[in-house]
Write a protein that holds these residues in place. Structure first.
Motif, PDB file in Angstrom:
ATOM      1  N   GLN A   1       0.809  -1.135  -0.039  1.00  0.00           N
ATOM      2  CA  GLN A   1      -0.024  -0.025  -0.106  1.00  0.00           C
ATOM      3  C   GLN A   1       0.834   1.328  -0.079  1.00  0.00           C
ATOM      4  O   GLN A   1       2.033   1.169   0.567  1.00  0.00           O
ATOM      5  CB  GLN A   1      -0.917   0.034   1.195  1.00  0.00           C
ATOM      6  N   VAL A   2       0.469   2.191  -0.730  1.00  0.00           N
ATOM      7  CA  VAL A   2       1.306   3.359  -0.611  1.00  0.00           C
ATOM      8  C   VAL A   2       0.236   4.498  -0.298  1.00  0.00           C
ATOM      9  O   VAL A   2      -0.847   4.617  -0.748  1.00  0.00           O
ATOM     10  CB  VAL A   2       1.366   3.857  -2.264  1.00  0.00           C
ATOM     11  N   GLN A   3       0.932   5.420   0.377  1.00  0.00           N
ATOM     12  CA  GLN A   3       0.157   6.743   1.058  1.00  0.00           C
ATOM     13  C   GLN A   3       0.770   7.768   0.255  1.00  0.00           C
ATOM     14  O   GLN A   3       1.975   7.900   0.351  1.00  0.00           O
ATOM     15  CB  GLN A   3      -0.147   6.857   2.423  1.00  0.00           C
ATOM     16  N   LEU A   4       0.040   8.800  -0.263  1.00  0.00           N
ATOM     17  CA  LEU A   4       0.677  10.091  -1.003  1.00  0.00           C
ATOM     18  C   LEU A   4      -0.052  11.307  -0.233  1.00  0.00           C
ATOM     19  O   LEU A   4      -1.220  11.219  -0.122  1.00  0.00           O
ATOM     20  CB  LEU A   4       0.231   9.859  -2.556  1.00  0.00           C
ATOM     21  N   VAL A   5       0.789  12.071   0.030  1.00  0.00           N
ATOM     22  CA  VAL A   5       0.193  13.291   0.727  1.00  0.00           C
ATOM     23  C   VAL A   5       0.621  14.374   0.013  1.00  0.00           C
ATOM     24  O   VAL A   5       2.038  14.920  -0.001  1.00  0.00           O
ATOM     25  CB  VAL A   5       0.548  13.523   2.381  1.00  0.00           C
ATOM     26  N   GLU A   6      -0.017  15.467  -0.364  1.00  0.00           N
ATOM     27  CA  GLU A   6       0.295  16.663  -1.016  1.00  0.00           C
ATOM     28  C   GLU A   6       0.372  17.820   0.103  1.00  0.00           C
ATOM     29  O   GLU A   6      -0.485  17.755   0.886  1.00  0.00           O
ATOM     30  CB  GLU A   6      -0.674  16.838  -2.154  1.00  0.00           C
TER      31      GLU A   6
ATOM     32  N   ARG B   1       5.315  25.856  -4.448  1.00  0.00           N
ATOM     33  CA  ARG B   1       5.913  24.737  -4.740  1.00  0.00           C
ATOM     34  C   ARG B   1       5.037  23.690  -3.857  1.00  0.00           C
ATOM     35  O   ARG B   1       5.038  23.891  -2.814  1.00  0.00           O
ATOM     36  CB  ARG B   1       7.457  24.781  -4.229  1.00  0.00           C
ATOM     37  N   LEU B   2       4.573  22.790  -4.717  1.00  0.00           N
ATOM     38  CA  LEU B   2       3.779  21.707  -4.305  1.00  0.00           C
ATOM     39  C   LEU B   2       4.758  20.667  -4.032  1.00  0.00           C
ATOM     40  O   LEU B   2       5.811  20.323  -4.702  1.00  0.00           O
ATOM     41  CB  LEU B   2       2.672  21.180  -5.058  1.00  0.00           C
ATOM     42  N   SER B   3       4.528  19.647  -2.838  1.00  0.00           N
ATOM     43  CA  SER B   3       5.370  18.555  -2.584  1.00  0.00           C
ATOM     44  C   SER B   3       4.373  17.517  -2.345  1.00  0.00           C
ATOM     45  O   SER B   3       3.033  17.668  -1.946  1.00  0.00           O
ATOM     46  CB  SER B   3       6.126  18.697  -1.204  1.00  0.00           C
ATOM     47  N   CYS B   4       4.796  16.267  -2.779  1.00  0.00           N
ATOM     48  CA  CYS B   4       4.243  15.002  -2.664  1.00  0.00           C
ATOM     49  C   CYS B   4       5.025  14.061  -1.927  1.00  0.00           C
ATOM     50  O   CYS B   4       5.950  13.647  -2.541  1.00  0.00           O
ATOM     51  CB  CYS B   4       3.516  14.578  -3.821  1.00  0.00           C
ATOM     52  N   VAL B   5       4.771  13.519  -0.657  1.00  0.00           N
ATOM     53  CA  VAL B   5       5.556  12.531   0.002  1.00  0.00           C
ATOM     54  C   VAL B   5       4.924  11.348  -0.196  1.00  0.00           C
ATOM     55  O   VAL B   5       3.536  11.295   0.274  1.00  0.00           O
ATOM     56  CB  VAL B   5       5.581  13.187   1.600  1.00  0.00           C
ATOM     57  N   ALA B   6       5.579  10.355  -0.291  1.00  0.00           N
ATOM     58  CA  ALA B   6       5.130   8.920  -0.428  1.00  0.00           C
ATOM     59  C   ALA B   6       5.475   8.324   0.924  1.00  0.00           C
ATOM     60  O   ALA B   6       6.747   8.318   1.186  1.00  0.00           O
ATOM     61  CB  ALA B   6       5.561   8.193  -1.681  1.00  0.00           C
ATOM     62  N   SER B   7       4.722   7.551   1.316  1.00  0.00           N
ATOM     63  CA  SER B   7       4.786   6.490   2.623  1.00  0.00           C
ATOM     64  C   SER B   7       4.334   5.135   2.180  1.00  0.00           C
ATOM     65  O   SER B   7       3.592   4.949   1.186  1.00  0.00           O
ATOM     66  CB  SER B   7       4.389   6.842   3.860  1.00  0.00           C
ATOM     67  N   GLY B   8       4.729   4.114   2.976  1.00  0.00           N
ATOM     68  CA  GLY B   8       4.470   2.502   2.533  1.00  0.00           C
ATOM     69  C   GLY B   8       5.454   2.260   1.719  1.00  0.00           C
ATOM     70  O   GLY B   8       6.757   2.478   1.655  1.00  0.00           O
ATOM     71  N   ARG B   9       5.004   1.522   0.588  1.00  0.00           N
ATOM     72  CA  ARG B   9       5.588   1.177  -0.555  1.00  0.00           C
ATOM     73  C   ARG B   9       6.016   2.455  -1.417  1.00  0.00           C
ATOM     74  O   ARG B   9       5.230   3.227  -1.700  1.00  0.00           O
ATOM     75  CB  ARG B   9       5.343   0.260  -1.247  1.00  0.00           C
ATOM     76  N   THR B  10       7.424   2.716  -1.718  1.00  0.00           N
ATOM     77  CA  THR B  10       7.747   3.980  -2.232  1.00  0.00           C
ATOM     78  C   THR B  10       7.435   3.798  -3.766  1.00  0.00           C
ATOM     79  O   THR B  10       6.836   2.846  -4.517  1.00  0.00           O
ATOM     80  CB  THR B  10       9.127   4.412  -1.988  1.00  0.00           C
TER      81      THR B  10
ATOM     82  N   ALA C   1      -7.182  25.485  -8.557  1.00  0.00           N
ATOM     83  CA  ALA C   1      -7.817  23.898  -8.796  1.00  0.00           C
ATOM     84  C   ALA C   1      -7.257  23.293  -7.600  1.00  0.00           C
ATOM     85  O   ALA C   1      -6.362  23.645  -6.925  1.00  0.00           O
ATOM     86  CB  ALA C   1      -7.419  23.120 -10.142  1.00  0.00           C
ATOM     87  N   VAL C   2      -7.535  22.249  -7.686  1.00  0.00           N
ATOM     88  CA  VAL C   2      -7.080  21.082  -6.691  1.00  0.00           C
ATOM     89  C   VAL C   2      -5.957  20.272  -7.287  1.00  0.00           C
ATOM     90  O   VAL C   2      -6.367  19.916  -8.316  1.00  0.00           O
ATOM     91  CB  VAL C   2      -8.180  20.135  -6.014  1.00  0.00           C
ATOM     92  N   TYR C   3      -4.979  20.239  -6.629  1.00  0.00           N
ATOM     93  CA  TYR C   3      -3.757  19.467  -7.266  1.00  0.00           C
ATOM     94  C   TYR C   3      -3.526  18.237  -6.454  1.00  0.00           C
ATOM     95  O   TYR C   3      -3.397  18.168  -5.460  1.00  0.00           O
ATOM     96  CB  TYR C   3      -2.400  20.512  -7.328  1.00  0.00           C
ATOM     97  N   TYR C   4      -3.312  17.290  -7.609  1.00  0.00           N
ATOM     98  CA  TYR C   4      -3.309  15.771  -6.916  1.00  0.00           C
ATOM     99  C   TYR C   4      -1.904  15.198  -7.518  1.00  0.00           C
ATOM    100  O   TYR C   4      -1.471  15.346  -8.663  1.00  0.00           O
ATOM    101  CB  TYR C   4      -4.407  14.789  -7.497  1.00  0.00           C
ATOM    102  N   CYS C   5      -1.233  14.493  -6.683  1.00  0.00           N
ATOM    103  CA  CYS C   5      -0.167  13.665  -7.257  1.00  0.00           C
ATOM    104  C   CYS C   5      -0.529  12.218  -7.145  1.00  0.00           C
ATOM    105  O   CYS C   5      -1.417  11.717  -6.466  1.00  0.00           O
ATOM    106  CB  CYS C   5       1.186  13.683  -6.240  1.00  0.00           C
ATOM    107  N   ALA C   6       0.121  11.299  -8.036  1.00  0.00           N
ATOM    108  CA  ALA C   6      -0.286  10.039  -8.370  1.00  0.00           C
ATOM    109  C   ALA C   6       0.922   9.306  -8.788  1.00  0.00           C
ATOM    110  O   ALA C   6       1.790   9.698  -9.331  1.00  0.00           O
ATOM    111  CB  ALA C   6      -1.370   9.934  -9.360  1.00  0.00           C
ATOM    112  N   ARG C   7       0.732   8.123  -8.387  1.00  0.00           N
ATOM    113  CA  ARG C   7       1.858   6.999  -8.794  1.00  0.00           C
ATOM    114  C   ARG C   7       1.594   6.306 -10.043  1.00  0.00           C
ATOM    115  O   ARG C   7       0.364   5.770 -10.052  1.00  0.00           O
ATOM    116  CB  ARG C   7       2.078   6.064  -7.596  1.00  0.00           C
ATOM    117  N   ALA C   8       2.145   6.218 -10.763  1.00  0.00           N
ATOM    118  CA  ALA C   8       2.144   5.546 -12.263  1.00  0.00           C
ATOM    119  C   ALA C   8       2.132   3.998 -11.788  1.00  0.00           C
ATOM    120  O   ALA C   8       2.869   3.541 -11.080  1.00  0.00           O
ATOM    121  CB  ALA C   8       3.091   5.949 -13.196  1.00  0.00           C
ATOM    122  N   ARG C   9       1.401   3.262 -12.992  1.00  0.00           N
ATOM    123  CA  ARG C   9       1.659   1.637 -12.682  1.00  0.00           C
ATOM    124  C   ARG C   9       3.049   1.354 -13.447  1.00  0.00           C
ATOM    125  O   ARG C   9       3.236   0.305 -13.284  1.00  0.00           O
ATOM    126  CB  ARG C   9       0.347   1.220 -13.585  1.00  0.00           C
TER     127      ARG C   9
END
Length: 127
Positions: free
Chosen positions: A1-6, A19-28, A95-103
């Motif tokens: 599981q991966v958690q992303l927090v912007e 400057r937006l940041s996206c931090v990943a936890s769990g599986r990177t 807008a609301v900005y989202y980060c996402a992990r690719a497949r």
């Protein structure tokens, strides 16, 4: 599981920067691509920028035409963080900005090419 927090969103005047940041936890996501998308009120989620992972040797970046030359995406895999530097902001960037992990390891522009998403951070640009 991966958690992303912007983080890093806020209210800024036209012409300003964030400057937006996206931090990943769990599986990177160091070997996978990461993208930024945005969704304005009443609009579909749209692609903003993406960067390939270290599974792709070039670290390729890609931008929507609407942000090219104003936004810069980068990643610091030691910190499990991806950034989006935004300059010369315009009201239409609101807008609301989202980060996402690719497949996969490359950059991708379609929503369906991403499997984990953050909760989003609001960016509001006043005129």
């Amino acid at each position: 599981q991966v958690q992303l927090v912007e983080s890093g969103g806020g209210l800024v005047q036209a012409g300003g920067s964030l400057r937006l940041s996206c931090v990943a936890s769990g599986r990177t996501f160091s070997n996978l691509g990461v993208g930024w998308f945005r969704q304005g009120t009443g609009k579909d989620r749209e692609f903003v920028s993406a960067i390939s992972g270290n599974g792709d040797t070039t670290g390729t970046t890609y931008y929507a035409d609407s942000v090219k030359g104003r936004f810069t995406i980068s990643r610091d895999d030691a910190k499990n963080t991806v950034y989006l530097e935004m300059h010369s902001l315009k009201p239409e960037d609101t807008a609301v900005y989202y980060c996402a992990r690719a497949r996969g390891v490359y950059y991708y522009i379609r929503v369906n090419d991403y499997d984990y998403w953050g909760q989003g951070t609001q960016v509001t640009v006043s005129s």
